[in-house]
Motif scaffolding. Structure first.
Motif, mmCIF file in Angstrom:
data_model
loop_
_atom_site.group_PDB
_atom_site.id
_atom_site.type_symbol
_atom_site.label_atom_id
_atom_site.label_comp_id
_atom_site.label_asym_id
_atom_site.label_seq_id
_atom_site.Cartn_x
_atom_site.Cartn_y
_atom_site.Cartn_z
ATOM 1 N N ASP A 1 0.795 -1.347 -0.027
ATOM 2 C CA ASP A 1 -0.125 0.031 0.048
ATOM 3 C C ASP A 1 0.832 1.114 0.261
ATOM 4 O OD1 ASP A 1 -1.780 1.948 0.226
ATOM 5 O OD2 ASP A 1 -2.827 0.922 1.864
ATOM 6 N N LEU A 2 0.911 2.014 -1.170
ATOM 7 C CA LEU A 2 1.792 2.985 -1.247
ATOM 8 C C LEU A 2 0.527 4.299 -1.380
ATOM 9 C CD1 LEU A 2 4.470 1.923 -3.552
ATOM 10 C CD2 LEU A 2 4.605 2.298 -1.229
ATOM 11 N N SER A 3 -0.430 4.337 -1.014
ATOM 12 C CA SER A 3 -1.306 5.448 -1.276
ATOM 13 C C SER A 3 -0.966 6.623 -0.192
ATOM 14 C CB SER A 3 -2.720 4.788 -0.764
ATOM 15 O OG SER A 3 -2.828 4.540 0.613
ATOM 16 N N ARG A 4 -1.648 7.726 -0.647
ATOM 17 C CA ARG A 4 -1.399 8.802 -0.078
ATOM 18 C C ARG A 4 -0.086 9.372 0.255
ATOM 19 N NH1 ARG A 4 -5.963 6.461 1.708
ATOM 20 N NH2 ARG A 4 -7.991 7.597 1.444
ATOM 21 N N ASN A 5 0.811 9.083 -0.549
ATOM 22 C CA ASN A 5 2.149 9.682 -0.698
ATOM 23 C C ASN A 5 2.299 10.749 -1.701
ATOM 24 O OD1 ASN A 5 3.898 8.009 1.365
ATOM 25 N ND2 ASN A 5 2.682 6.444 0.383
ATOM 26 N N SER A 6 3.729 11.023 -2.106
ATOM 27 C CA SER A 6 4.273 11.789 -3.087
ATOM 28 C C SER A 6 4.875 11.477 -4.016
ATOM 29 C CB SER A 6 5.142 12.864 -2.529
ATOM 30 O OG SER A 6 4.683 13.518 -1.243
ATOM 31 N N LEU A 7 4.444 10.189 -4.563
ATOM 32 C CA LEU A 7 5.026 9.167 -5.774
ATOM 33 C C LEU A 7 4.372 10.025 -7.088
ATOM 34 C CD1 LEU A 7 4.345 5.627 -4.593
ATOM 35 C CD2 LEU A 7 6.382 7.363 -4.428
ATOM 36 N N SER A 8 5.112 10.148 -7.702
ATOM 37 C CA SER A 8 4.570 10.716 -9.328
ATOM 38 C C SER A 8 4.880 9.563 -10.305
ATOM 39 C CB SER A 8 5.810 11.813 -9.726
ATOM 40 O OG SER A 8 6.930 11.365 -9.683
ATOM 41 N N GLU A 9 5.124 8.304 -10.195
ATOM 42 C CA GLU A 9 5.070 7.316 -11.010
ATOM 43 C C GLU A 9 5.145 6.021 -10.298
ATOM 44 O OE1 GLU A 9 9.963 7.281 -11.638
ATOM 45 O OE2 GLU A 9 8.965 7.671 -13.342
ATOM 46 N N ILE A 10 5.042 4.865 -11.041
ATOM 47 C CA ILE A 10 5.106 3.572 -10.207
ATOM 48 C C ILE A 10 6.658 3.350 -9.959
ATOM 49 C CG2 ILE A 10 4.586 1.180 -10.637
ATOM 50 C CD1 ILE A 10 2.540 1.890 -12.701
ATOM 51 N N PRO A 11 6.947 3.130 -8.651
ATOM 52 C CA PRO A 11 8.329 2.829 -8.387
ATOM 53 C C PRO A 11 9.269 1.763 -9.003
ATOM 54 C CG PRO A 11 7.017 3.274 -6.431
ATOM 55 C CD PRO A 11 6.271 2.966 -7.619
ATOM 56 N N PRO A 12 10.146 2.096 -9.440
ATOM 57 C CA PRO A 12 10.750 0.939 -10.326
ATOM 58 C C PRO A 12 11.229 -0.273 -9.478
ATOM 59 C CG PRO A 12 12.023 3.031 -10.834
ATOM 60 C CD PRO A 12 11.003 3.502 -9.633
ATOM 61 N N VAL A 13 11.305 -0.106 -8.024
ATOM 62 C CA VAL A 13 11.545 -1.156 -7.086
ATOM 63 C C VAL A 13 10.502 -2.271 -7.337
ATOM 64 C CG1 VAL A 13 10.563 -0.099 -5.079
ATOM 65 C CG2 VAL A 13 12.483 -1.803 -4.921
ATOM 66 N N VAL A 14 9.234 -1.862 -7.681
ATOM 67 C CA VAL A 14 7.996 -2.674 -7.623
ATOM 68 C C VAL A 14 8.188 -3.827 -8.683
ATOM 69 C CG1 VAL A 14 5.646 -2.908 -8.434
ATOM 70 C CG2 VAL A 14 6.614 -1.058 -6.984
#
Length: 466
Positions: free
Chosen positions: A19-32
């Motif tokens: 769950d990475l919701s409600r953060n400041s991500l601007s893209e799908i993290p490459p680590v995923v």
């Protein structure tokens, strides 16, 4: 989390739920893409300028749930890969104008949520490859034309809160569905007695009558034509109920519309159903079509269950005032006015109105025309009275009422609301888009919001001034 989270999960390769919701991500993290056992990925309510690049999703062959809800996607360069086990995909409230750069191709997808994407454009092949789709949610997308769907059986299709103006026969679309929600649209009439019937040559629907199918049409704009019939409609008793024909829908909810009377075609179409909810309509028991409705209600008892706002009970008159609340089926209808078309005209022009009645109508009309000013004066009196006594802040339901222009809604919802409602402040805001009571006058809603809020925040922009 910061935007760069490339090293955050390198030590957890067997994560199944992330769950990475409600953060400041601007893209799908490459680590995923290293999390090959991942089954659920939650990315909702992230950065306001999210860039959806899907190459990081390619290795996730076990992914079953993918949620972008509430994340404004401003750039979508490559389509989401056809993940073989993806069952649930949510793209609700993502500011999409089209659902991706290519049609969806998910062999196992069962739930697709595209709700609250205003002005989204759907192509003819957007959903055609989703052969196992069971739930399609297109609520609040301002759609006015029926989307092209794969010929399959749906559990739920939610098209509520759109701009549809006509009733759609799903049987002609080759689609079966257990619950079709078209409430809160702009559908205003139907005049086809066979609208709910299955065509004899359609083999796909030959066994549909054994399935429970519900059509929700509450809070639309269904009404009766203004021109009232001067002849009594034919008695439907024994005509359409003797042998009930197969239908593609079993139960229809027509509550909370503006139906005052029923034409013969409307009654005949309802006769093929198992249940219909007619509650909350303003039935006019002085209409010349009332005898036909009475005959239908008496005959419908054995085949059609007539509901009133979800409960079994008699359908009641709303007009005229002398019959308000009386069961429609029990009203003694005076058909003399319907036989002679000049009777009502003679009564309207031949009897002079008394001065007292004229004054009453005048004051009533003035009160109606200036109801906003009256509500304001009442509120002003309350404010002055409350100013003389200590404020009771304990009764406030909100910390602040936010007053803003609808054109500034995006800034308020994306910037102001997250800033104030999230921790550490955790203020409770009152927003007219979210918290105003439906069906209540706008002035009353504003007055209640101010009275039950500790403060008022005004978003003062040029749009607000204009």
């Amino acid at each position: 989390l910061p935007r760069n989270v490339s090293e955050t999960f390198t030590g957890c390769p067997i994560i199944e739920y992330l769950d990475l919701s409600r953060n400041s991500l601007s893209e799908i993290p490459p680590v995923v893409k290293r999390l090959k056992y991942l089954e659920s990925l939650q990315l909702q309510s992230n950065y306001i300028d999210f860039n959806l690049t899907s190459e990081n999703l390619l290795p996730l062959k076990k992914l079953r749930t993918l949620n972008f809800g509430g994340t404004p996607i401003v750039a979508w360069t490559t389509p989401i890969p056809p993940l073989p086990l993806l069952v649930n995909l949510s793209l609700s409230d993502c500011s999409l104008t089209k659902p991706g750069p290519a049609p969806f191709e998910f062999p196992a997808l069962e739930i697709l949520d595209l709700s609250q994407n205003y002005n989204i454009s759907l192509s003819q092949n957007t959903f055609t490859q989703l052969r196992k789709l069971k739930q399609l949610i297109l609520r609040g997308c301002e759609l006015s034309s029926w989307p092209t769907l794969p010929p399959t059986h749906f559990a739920t299709i939610d098209l509520s809160g759109n701009n549809f103006t006509t009733l759609v026969n799903l049987e002609k679309q080759g689609v079966t569905v257990e619950v079709l929600n078209m409430s809160q649209n702009k559908i205003f009439e139907w005049d086809d007695p066979d609208v709910f019937l299955i065509h004899a040559n359609n083999e796909r629907f030959s066994n549909l009558e054994s399935q429970f199918t519900s059509l929700r049409l509450e809070k639309n704009r269904f009404a009766t034509p203004d021109v009232k019939s001067q002849k009594q409609a034919p008695n439907l008793h024994g005509k359409t109920h003797s042998s009930r024909r197969a239908t593609w829908v079993q139960q229809v909810n027509l509550s909370l519309n503006s139906i005052s009377a029923f034409t013969p075609a409307m009654l005949e179409s309802l006769s093929s159903l198992a249940a219909v909810d007619l509650g909350g309509n303003h039935i006019d028991c002085s209409d010349c079509r009332t005898p036909a409705l009475q005959s239908w209600l008496r005959a419908a008892g054995s085949t059609v269950k007539v509901l009133v706002l979800g409960e079994e009970g008699p359908l009641r008159c709303f007009l005229p005032a002398s019959l308000e609340g009386a069961p429609v089926a029990a009203v003694q209808f005076d058909a003399s006015a319907c036989r002679d078309p000049t009777v009502r005209l003679r009564w309207a022009l031949g009897l002079p109105l008394s001065v007292a009645l004229s004054a009453l109508l005048l004051f009533g009309a003035l009160g109606f025309c200036y109801r906003t000013e009256v509500a304001y004066l009442v509120h002003l009196a309350r404010v002055r009275a409350s100013a003389r006594r200590p404020a009771d802040l304990g009764r406030c339901a909100y910390d602040a009422f936010v007053c803003y222009s609808g054109k500034n809604r995006k800034w308020v919802m994306r910037r102001l609301v997250p800033l104030l409602e999230r921790r550490p402040q955790s203020y409770v805001l009152c927003l007219f888009d979210r918290d105003f009571r439906l069906g209540t006058h706008i002035v009353t809603n504003i007055i209640d919001a101010i009275e039950h809020s500790r403060k008022v925040i005004v978003v003062l922009t040029q749009h607000f001034i204009d």
